[in-house]
Design a protein around this motif. Structure first.
Motif, PDB file in Angstrom:
ATOM      1  N   TYR A  51       2.323  12.056   8.213  1.00 33.55           N
ATOM      2  CA  TYR A  51       2.335  10.761   7.551  1.00 33.55           C
ATOM      3  C   TYR A  51       0.923  10.287   7.265  1.00 33.55           C
ATOM      4  O   TYR A  51       0.014  10.494   8.069  1.00 33.55           O
ATOM      5  CB  TYR A  51       3.024   9.745   8.465  1.00 33.55           C
ATOM      6  CG  TYR A  51       2.844   8.318   8.022  1.00 33.55           C
ATOM      7  CD1 TYR A  51       3.659   7.775   7.034  1.00 33.55           C
ATOM      8  CD2 TYR A  51       1.859   7.509   8.580  1.00 33.55           C
ATOM      9  CE1 TYR A  51       3.482   6.462   6.616  1.00 33.55           C
ATOM     10  CE2 TYR A  51       1.681   6.198   8.165  1.00 33.55           C
ATOM     11  CZ  TYR A  51       2.502   5.680   7.183  1.00 33.55           C
ATOM     12  OH  TYR A  51       2.323   4.394   6.759  1.00 33.55           O
ATOM     13  N   SER A  52       0.746   9.642   6.134  1.00 34.95           N
ATOM     14  CA  SER A  52      -0.494   8.943   5.815  1.00 34.95           C
ATOM     15  C   SER A  52      -0.132   7.587   5.221  1.00 34.95           C
ATOM     16  O   SER A  52       0.748   7.506   4.362  1.00 34.95           O
ATOM     17  CB  SER A  52      -1.333   9.724   4.810  1.00 34.95           C
ATOM     18  OG  SER A  52      -2.451   8.957   4.385  1.00 34.95           O
ATOM     19  N   PRO A  53      -0.815   6.516   5.649  1.00 31.84           N
ATOM     20  CA  PRO A  53      -0.518   5.198   5.105  1.00 31.84           C
ATOM     21  C   PRO A  53      -1.106   4.990   3.708  1.00 31.84           C
ATOM     22  O   PRO A  53      -0.973   3.919   3.131  1.00 31.84           O
ATOM     23  CB  PRO A  53      -1.170   4.249   6.112  1.00 31.84           C
ATOM     24  CG  PRO A  53      -2.324   5.032   6.641  1.00 31.84           C
ATOM     25  CD  PRO A  53      -1.827   6.450   6.693  1.00 31.84           C
ATOM     26  N   SER A  54      -1.744   5.998   3.162  1.00 33.54           N
ATOM     27  CA  SER A  54      -2.395   5.896   1.863  1.00 33.54           C
ATOM     28  C   SER A  54      -2.263   7.219   1.125  1.00 33.54           C
ATOM     29  O   SER A  54      -2.172   8.285   1.737  1.00 33.54           O
ATOM     30  CB  SER A  54      -3.881   5.553   2.072  1.00 33.54           C
ATOM     31  OG  SER A  54      -4.618   5.759   0.900  1.00 33.54           O
TER      32      SER A  54
ATOM     33  N   MET B 271       0.852  -1.173   0.000  1.00 35.41           N
ATOM     34  CA  MET B 271       0.000   0.000   0.000  1.00 35.41           C
ATOM     35  C   MET B 271       0.899   1.237   0.000  1.00 35.41           C
ATOM     36  O   MET B 271       1.746   1.382   0.873  1.00 35.41           O
ATOM     37  CB  MET B 271      -0.898  -0.045   1.239  1.00 35.41           C
ATOM     38  CG  MET B 271      -1.783   1.155   1.408  1.00 35.41           C
ATOM     39  SD  MET B 271      -3.025   0.920   2.688  1.00 35.41           S
ATOM     40  CE  MET B 271      -4.280   0.122   1.725  1.00 35.41           C
ATOM     41  N   PRO B 272       0.731   2.136  -0.986  1.00 35.13           N
ATOM     42  CA  PRO B 272       1.574   3.329  -1.033  1.00 35.13           C
ATOM     43  C   PRO B 272       1.306   4.251   0.150  1.00 35.13           C
ATOM     44  O   PRO B 272       0.169   4.452   0.542  1.00 35.13           O
ATOM     45  CB  PRO B 272       1.168   4.015  -2.335  1.00 35.13           C
ATOM     46  CG  PRO B 272       0.283   3.082  -3.052  1.00 35.13           C
ATOM     47  CD  PRO B 272      -0.194   2.058  -2.089  1.00 35.13           C
ATOM     48  N   GLU B 273       2.359   4.778   0.689  1.00 32.14           N
ATOM     49  CA  GLU B 273       2.223   5.725   1.797  1.00 32.14           C
ATOM     50  C   GLU B 273       2.742   7.074   1.344  1.00 32.14           C
ATOM     51  O   GLU B 273       3.331   7.187   0.277  1.00 32.14           O
ATOM     52  CB  GLU B 273       2.965   5.236   3.029  1.00 32.14           C
ATOM     53  CG  GLU B 273       4.426   4.990   2.791  1.00 32.14           C
ATOM     54  CD  GLU B 273       5.100   4.327   3.972  1.00 32.14           C
ATOM     55  OE1 GLU B 273       6.215   4.768   4.277  1.00 32.14           O
ATOM     56  OE2 GLU B 273       4.553   3.409   4.568  1.00 32.14           O
ATOM     57  N   MET B 274       2.482   8.083   2.160  1.00 33.16           N
ATOM     58  CA  MET B 274       2.931   9.413   1.775  1.00 33.16           C
ATOM     59  C   MET B 274       3.269  10.270   2.977  1.00 33.16           C
ATOM     60  O   MET B 274       2.854   9.977   4.095  1.00 33.16           O
ATOM     61  CB  MET B 274       1.868  10.102   0.917  1.00 33.16           C
ATOM     62  CG  MET B 274       0.607  10.463   1.646  1.00 33.16           C
ATOM     63  SD  MET B 274      -0.545  11.382   0.607  1.00 33.16           S
ATOM     64  CE  MET B 274       0.415  12.812   0.224  1.00 33.16           C
TER      65      MET B 274
END
Length: 96
Positions: A19-22, A1-4
């Motif tokens: 941070y966001s896990p998506s 799952m891409p994080e950002m």
């Protein structure tokens, strides 16, 4: 799952790396845009909840990092009665 990661500047000039896990945050925030503090807190809370739900659906558990980030944003946001938050940068998996 891409994080950002996304970098914001609070009304007093303080910058915070978040941070966001998506990548869903792109649906809620736009780089270079300013949001009233309450609106920023609302948008990030919604986005981090969606992101955590995606982690739950994929891995069977919620993302504790998303919950922690949401709590940090709420805590910082509570210190301002007015002003705007500027989204300085948003990026994929690479660090800011």
């Amino acid at each position: 799952m891409p994080e950002m990661q996304f970098l914001v500047q609070w009304p007093d000039g303080h910058e915070q790396s978040c941070y966001s896990p998506s990548l869903v945050m792109h649906d809620y925030l736009e780089p270079g845009t300013e949001y009233e503090v309450a609106e920023f807190v609302k948008r990030t809370s919604e986005a981090l909840t969606v992101a955590s739900d995606r982690v739950l659906a994929k891995f069977g558990m919620r993302c504790t990092s998303a919950a922690q980030q949401m709590e940090e944003i709420h805590d910082v946001g509570a210190g301002y009665t007015s002003g705007v938050v500027r989204v300085l940068r948003m990026s994929g998996a690479e660090l800011l």
